[in-house]
Design a protein around this motif. Structure first.
Motif, short mmCIF file in Angstrom:
data_model
loop_
_atom_site.label_atom_id
_atom_site.label_comp_id
_atom_site.label_asym_id
_atom_site.label_seq_id
_atom_site.Cartn_x
_atom_site.Cartn_y
_atom_site.Cartn_z
N VAL A 221 0.83 -1.20 0.00
CA VAL A 221 0.00 0.00 0.00
C VAL A 221 0.87 1.25 0.00
O VAL A 221 0.61 2.21 -0.74
CB VAL A 221 -0.96 -0.01 1.21
CG1 VAL A 221 -1.66 1.34 1.37
CG2 VAL A 221 -1.99 -1.12 1.05
N THR A 222 1.91 1.25 0.81
CA THR A 222 2.83 2.39 0.84
C THR A 222 3.45 2.62 -0.53
O THR A 222 3.52 3.76 -1.01
CB THR A 222 3.93 2.16 1.88
OG1 THR A 222 3.34 2.04 3.18
CG2 THR A 222 4.93 3.30 1.89
N ASP A 223 3.92 1.56 -1.16
CA ASP A 223 4.55 1.70 -2.48
C ASP A 223 3.57 2.28 -3.49
O ASP A 223 3.94 3.16 -4.29
CB ASP A 223 5.06 0.34 -2.97
CG ASP A 223 6.28 -0.14 -2.20
OD1 ASP A 223 6.91 0.67 -1.50
OD2 ASP A 223 6.59 -1.34 -2.30
N ALA A 224 2.33 1.79 -3.48
CA ALA A 224 1.34 2.29 -4.44
C ALA A 224 1.01 3.75 -4.20
O ALA A 224 0.92 4.55 -5.14
CB ALA A 224 0.07 1.44 -4.36
N LEU A 225 0.86 4.13 -2.93
CA LEU A 225 0.54 5.52 -2.62
C LEU A 225 1.73 6.43 -2.92
O LEU A 225 1.55 7.54 -3.44
CB LEU A 225 0.13 5.65 -1.16
CG LEU A 225 -1.22 5.04 -0.79
CD1 LEU A 225 -1.44 5.11 0.72
CD2 LEU A 225 -2.36 5.74 -1.52
N HIS A 226 2.93 5.99 -2.59
CA HIS A 226 4.12 6.81 -2.87
C HIS A 226 4.25 7.06 -4.37
O HIS A 226 4.51 8.20 -4.80
CB HIS A 226 5.36 6.11 -2.33
CG HIS A 226 6.64 6.76 -2.72
ND1 HIS A 226 7.00 8.02 -2.30
CD2 HIS A 226 7.65 6.35 -3.55
CE1 HIS A 226 8.18 8.35 -2.81
NE2 HIS A 226 8.59 7.36 -3.57
N ALA A 227 4.06 6.02 -5.18
CA ALA A 227 4.16 6.18 -6.63
C ALA A 227 3.09 7.15 -7.14
O ALA A 227 3.37 8.01 -7.99
CB ALA A 227 4.02 4.82 -7.32
N PHE A 228 1.88 7.02 -6.62
CA PHE A 228 0.78 7.89 -7.03
C PHE A 228 1.05 9.34 -6.65
O PHE A 228 0.93 10.25 -7.48
CB PHE A 228 -0.51 7.39 -6.36
CG PHE A 228 -1.71 8.28 -6.55
CD1 PHE A 228 -2.24 8.51 -7.81
CD2 PHE A 228 -2.33 8.86 -5.45
CE1 PHE A 228 -3.35 9.31 -7.98
CE2 PHE A 228 -3.44 9.67 -5.61
CZ PHE A 228 -3.96 9.89 -6.87
N LEU A 229 1.46 9.57 -5.40
CA LEU A 229 1.70 10.94 -4.93
C LEU A 229 2.89 11.57 -5.64
O LEU A 229 2.88 12.76 -5.94
CB LEU A 229 1.91 10.92 -3.43
CG LEU A 229 0.69 10.50 -2.62
CD1 LEU A 229 1.08 10.20 -1.18
CD2 LEU A 229 -0.39 11.55 -2.68
N THR A 230 3.90 10.78 -5.90
CA THR A 230 5.07 11.29 -6.63
C THR A 230 4.69 11.67 -8.05
O THR A 230 5.10 12.71 -8.58
CB THR A 230 6.19 10.25 -6.64
OG1 THR A 230 6.57 9.93 -5.30
CG2 THR A 230 7.40 10.76 -7.39
N GLU A 231 3.85 10.84 -8.67
CA GLU A 231 3.43 11.08 -10.05
C GLU A 231 2.64 12.37 -10.17
O GLU A 231 2.82 13.15 -11.12
CB GLU A 231 2.60 9.90 -10.55
CG GLU A 231 2.04 10.08 -11.95
CD GLU A 231 1.14 8.93 -12.35
OE1 GLU A 231 0.34 9.12 -13.28
OE2 GLU A 231 1.23 7.85 -11.75
N ILE A 232 1.75 12.63 -9.21
CA ILE A 232 0.89 13.83 -9.31
C ILE A 232 1.55 15.05 -8.66
O ILE A 232 1.02 16.15 -8.75
CB ILE A 232 -0.49 13.58 -8.71
CG1 ILE A 232 -0.42 13.38 -7.19
CG2 ILE A 232 -1.15 12.39 -9.38
CD1 ILE A 232 -1.78 13.24 -6.54
N GLY A 233 2.69 14.83 -8.01
CA GLY A 233 3.43 15.95 -7.44
C GLY A 233 2.72 16.60 -6.28
O GLY A 233 2.78 17.83 -6.13
N ALA A 234 2.07 15.80 -5.41
CA ALA A 234 1.34 16.37 -4.28
C ALA A 234 1.65 15.58 -3.03
O ALA A 234 1.89 14.37 -3.09
CB ALA A 234 -0.16 16.31 -4.55
N PRO A 235 1.63 16.24 -1.88
CA PRO A 235 1.77 15.52 -0.62
C PRO A 235 0.48 14.83 -0.25
O PRO A 235 -0.58 15.14 -0.80
CB PRO A 235 2.08 16.63 0.41
CG PRO A 235 1.36 17.82 -0.16
CD PRO A 235 1.47 17.68 -1.67
N ALA A 236 0.54 13.87 0.66
CA ALA A 236 -0.67 13.25 1.20
C ALA A 236 -1.04 13.92 2.49
O ALA A 236 -0.17 14.29 3.28
CB ALA A 236 -0.42 11.75 1.44
N TRP A 237 -2.32 14.10 2.71
CA TRP A 237 -2.77 14.65 3.98
C TRP A 237 -3.82 13.71 4.55
O TRP A 237 -4.66 13.23 3.83
CB TRP A 237 -3.38 16.03 3.79
CG TRP A 237 -2.37 17.07 3.48
CD1 TRP A 237 -2.03 17.56 2.24
CD2 TRP A 237 -1.53 17.74 4.40
NE1 TRP A 237 -1.05 18.49 2.35
CE2 TRP A 237 -0.72 18.64 3.65
CE3 TRP A 237 -1.38 17.68 5.77
CZ2 TRP A 237 0.22 19.47 4.25
CZ3 TRP A 237 -0.44 18.50 6.36
CH2 TRP A 237 0.35 19.38 5.61
#
Length: 237
Positions: A221-237
């Protein structure tokens, strides 16, 4: 539930705000009638309190339904969506009736023990039950320790949720759907429907996970979220 992925995402440079839903953790249940709109507005106030205008919402199961309610009520504040183990459609009358029955029984001491023993194993996948019994034990301990009134409130709020298909169809934000391959509560076609409904949605399936991927397979789950957030250039909140 989110502690391990949240810590790992922070370690990778993302800003993460993990929120206690009303009735759980340190947040009081209050007196509002059961509604996901109430939880969504709670989240809006929490973002305000933390100086956050827009956020990428990451929600699993009821958290996913809350994210959909938030999108309906506060669309301009959603920078992206990551939905796990949540369907776009409303409960059928039969499913809603089961939730209300659960809510009634969970507040009675003797039926509660049997009810939780019967239903909790379905929250995790077959692989988790067979090879990671400590995860199931933790989930059962958490559920048994939860306030029965909060469990009942949550089930009634979920049962009352509307169909969110149209809301997701108009969500012009980056979106990720994460589905456990062994989820016994939200079937694979339902996760596919969510991803296909979102204009910019993408589906990622996580092997060996059931209904609680953040607990069962936190690394994936971490890997999928990290890839997604990196791709869209946004932090997670």
């Amino acid at each position: 539930m989110w502690r391990e992925p949240a810590d790992a995402l922070r370690a990778r440079g993302h800003s993460v705000l993990a929120v206690d839903q009303r009735g759980f953790g340190t947040t009081a249940l209050g007196t509002a009638d059961p509604s996901l709109d109430v939880v969504a507005d709670d989240l809006a106030r929490t973002l305000d309190d933390n100086g956050v205008d827009r956020a990428v919402l990451v929600g699993s199961s009821m958290g996913g339904y809350t994210a959909m309610a938030f999108l309906r009520r506060h669309p301009d504040r959603v920078a992206g969506l990551a939905l796990l183990a949540a369907r776009a459609t409303a409960d059928s009358p039969e499913a809603a009736a089961r939730r209300h029955r659960f809510a009634d029984l969970v507040q009675q001491e003797e039926p509660r023990r049997q009810l939780l023993a019967q239903t909790t194993p379905m929250l995790v996948g077959a692989t988790t039950r067979a090879t990671r019994p400590e995860v199931l034990a933790r989930v059962l301990a958490d559920v048994e320790a939860a306030d029965p009134a909060a469990l009942a409130w949550a089930q009634r709020a979920i049962a009352a949720r509307p169909d969110s298909t149209d809301v997701l169809r108009t969500a012009r934000v980056p979106a990720l759907v994460i589905a456990g391959t062994e989820d016994e509560l939200v079937a694979a076609p339902e996760s596919r429907h969510v991803a296909d409904t979102l204009p910019y949605g993408r589906l990622v399936t996580v092997p060996d996970a059931g209904h609680l991927p953040p607990l069962e397979t936190p690394g994936a789950v971490t890997d999928a979220l990290h890839a997604f957030l990196t791709e869209i250039g946004a932090p997670a909140w």
